[in-house]
Motif scaffolding. Structure first.
Motif, mmCIF file in Angstrom:
data_model
loop_
_atom_site.group_PDB
_atom_site.id
_atom_site.type_symbol
_atom_site.label_atom_id
_atom_site.label_comp_id
_atom_site.label_asym_id
_atom_site.label_seq_id
_atom_site.Cartn_x
_atom_site.Cartn_y
_atom_site.Cartn_z
ATOM 1 N N SER A 52 -7.829 -5.158 6.787
ATOM 2 C CA SER A 52 -6.561 -5.600 6.186
ATOM 3 C C SER A 52 -6.711 -6.928 5.458
ATOM 4 N N ALA A 53 -7.950 -7.278 5.107
ATOM 5 C CA ALA A 53 -8.198 -8.585 4.477
ATOM 6 C C ALA A 53 -7.394 -8.765 3.183
ATOM 7 N N GLY A 54 -7.321 -7.709 2.374
ATOM 8 C CA GLY A 54 -6.591 -7.817 1.106
ATOM 9 C C GLY A 54 -5.131 -8.162 1.313
ATOM 10 N N MET A 55 -4.525 -7.477 2.268
ATOM 11 C CA MET A 55 -3.116 -7.712 2.563
ATOM 12 C C MET A 55 -2.898 -9.127 3.111
ATOM 13 N N THR B 134 7.423 -12.662 -5.243
ATOM 14 C CA THR B 134 7.522 -12.153 -3.868
ATOM 15 C C THR B 134 8.226 -10.800 -3.819
ATOM 16 N N ARG B 135 9.146 -10.586 -4.744
ATOM 17 C CA ARG B 135 9.881 -9.314 -4.769
ATOM 18 C C ARG B 135 8.959 -8.127 -5.082
ATOM 19 N N TYR B 136 7.861 -8.399 -5.795
ATOM 20 C CA TYR B 136 7.009 -7.301 -6.260
ATOM 21 C C TYR B 136 5.731 -7.127 -5.453
ATOM 22 N N VAL B 137 5.526 -8.003 -4.474
ATOM 23 C CA VAL B 137 4.290 -7.921 -3.699
ATOM 24 C C VAL B 137 4.410 -6.823 -2.655
ATOM 25 N N SER B 138 3.382 -5.990 -2.641
ATOM 26 C CA SER B 138 3.381 -4.885 -1.688
ATOM 27 C C SER B 138 2.531 -5.267 -0.487
ATOM 28 N N LEU B 139 3.138 -5.313 0.666
ATOM 29 C CA LEU B 139 2.376 -5.663 1.864
ATOM 30 C C LEU B 139 1.958 -4.389 2.600
ATOM 31 N N TYR B 143 -2.000 -0.731 -0.907
ATOM 32 C CA TYR B 143 -1.891 -1.590 -2.087
ATOM 33 C C TYR B 143 -1.785 -3.035 -1.626
ATOM 34 N N PRO B 144 -2.917 -3.671 -1.309
ATOM 35 C CA PRO B 144 -2.847 -5.000 -0.710
ATOM 36 C C PRO B 144 -2.369 -6.099 -1.657
ATOM 37 N N GLY B 145 -2.482 -5.868 -2.956
ATOM 38 C CA GLY B 145 -2.030 -6.894 -3.899
ATOM 39 C C GLY B 145 -0.606 -6.640 -4.318
ATOM 40 N N LEU B 146 -0.481 -6.154 -5.527
ATOM 41 C CA LEU B 146 0.849 -5.860 -6.042
ATOM 42 C C LEU B 146 1.151 -4.388 -5.894
ATOM 43 N N GLY B 147 2.406 -4.068 -5.773
ATOM 44 C CA GLY B 147 2.791 -2.667 -5.711
ATOM 45 C C GLY B 147 2.492 -2.012 -7.044
ATOM 46 N N LYS B 154 11.364 6.033 -3.922
ATOM 47 C CA LYS B 154 11.204 6.699 -2.628
ATOM 48 C C LYS B 154 9.906 6.247 -1.956
ATOM 49 N N ASN B 155 8.808 6.244 -2.751
ATOM 50 C CA ASN B 155 7.519 5.803 -2.207
ATOM 51 C C ASN B 155 7.571 4.364 -1.741
ATOM 52 N N ARG B 156 8.262 3.548 -2.514
ATOM 53 C CA ARG B 156 8.374 2.127 -2.174
ATOM 54 C C ARG B 156 9.037 1.962 -0.813
ATOM 55 N N LYS B 157 10.089 2.766 -0.585
ATOM 56 C CA LYS B 157 10.788 2.687 0.691
ATOM 57 C C LYS B 157 9.892 3.144 1.836
ATOM 58 N N GLU B 158 9.088 4.204 1.572
ATOM 59 C CA GLU B 158 8.192 4.722 2.612
ATOM 60 C C GLU B 158 7.160 3.678 3.012
ATOM 61 N N ILE B 159 6.621 2.979 2.013
ATOM 62 C CA ILE B 159 5.601 1.967 2.297
ATOM 63 C C ILE B 159 6.177 0.802 3.070
ATOM 64 N N LYS B 160 7.399 0.428 2.684
ATOM 65 C CA LYS B 160 8.053 -0.684 3.400
ATOM 66 C C LYS B 160 8.305 -0.270 4.844
#
Lengths: 84, 160
Positions: A52-55, B134-139, B143-147, B154-160
């Motif tokens: 999870s380093a990237g995250m 911060t609104r566009y960062v995917s945690l 997708y460790p960087g940006l979404g 729908k996918n965005r909600k699933e990932i969150k």
């Protein structure tokens, strides 16, 4: 009398510059500690879960930038006291 | 008995583009910042006049350079080791503050320097770009960087 007033004015300018520098330095201490905490915890997280380093680095970078905003507020006060 | 010293160093895995998220984040922030720059400069012109525009432009340049330097330094350190990352984060913080201070003291000698627009631009642009980003960062691990831009709601909600 005028000389005395001019001297007091110079002293005031000097004190203002000292205060600005001191305030800026003090304002940078907190964010320094904060960035240390953010990065330290991010490294712990990366060591425990390398996948999870990237995250973690994403969160870390944003955390550093937000913490740095506090130092920038001190910097802005320094600018205003010295140059305004 | 084997007296092996255990290698406890931790390497950052996956050297694919997603393993260096700082680059993605900063390039995204800069593209947004460049879009909003003309508007901010027009606003500065309306409020503070020509001197204000010049000082605001300096402020924006300083903040963009600050973000770029932070990302470049952290990316470089991340390729080496996590210990270097710690050094880069703390050393980079001190170095960038010092460079910002030197730059502003240098700019203060110029006749059109206006401290108030510069100060406001520094704070507003730094915090504004960060909050916007911060609104566009995917945690997510995927997708460790940006979404990804093609991600549906729908996918965005699933990932969150």
């Amino acid at each position: 009398m005028i000389d005395l007033l001019a001297q007091a004015d110079n002293a005031l300018d000097g004190l203002k510059a000292v205060g600005a520098g001191l305030g800026y330095g003090l304002a940078a201490i907190g964010p320094g500690v904060g960035i240390g905490l953010v990065v330290g915890n991010a490294i712990t997280a990366m060591a425990r879960q390398p996948e999870s380093a990237g995250m973690v680095r994403t969160t870390m970078f944003l955390g550093i930038a937000f913490t740095e905003a506090l130092a920038l507020i001190g910097f802005v006060v320094f600018i205003l006291l010295n140059f305004a | 008995m084997k007296n092996k010293v255990q290698d406890r160093s931790v390497e950052v895995p996956n050297r694919d583009p997603h393993s260096e998220p700082e680059k993605n984040i900063v390039s995204d922030m800069l593209s947004r910042g460049l879009k909003i720059t003309p508007l901010w400069l027009l606003l500065s012109l309306a409020i503070w006049g020509v001197d204000g525009v010049a000082s605001s432009a300096i402020g924006l340049g300083l903040i963009f350079a600050n973000f770029l330097a932070a990302a470049a330094f952290l990316t470089w350190a991340g390729r080496i080791s996590v210990a270097a990352l710690m050094f880069a984060a703390l050393g980079g913080f001190v170095l960038r503050l010092a460079l910002l201070t030197i730059a502003v003291i240098g700019f203060s000698k110029i006749t059109f320097f206006a401290p108030v627009p510069l100060a406001i631009t520094i704070i507003v642009s730094h915090l504004g770009l960060l909050v916007w980003e911060t609104r566009y960062v995917s945690l997510s691990l995927a997708y460790p960087g940006l979404g990804p831009s093609h991600m549906t709601q729908k996918n965005r909600k699933e990932i969150k």
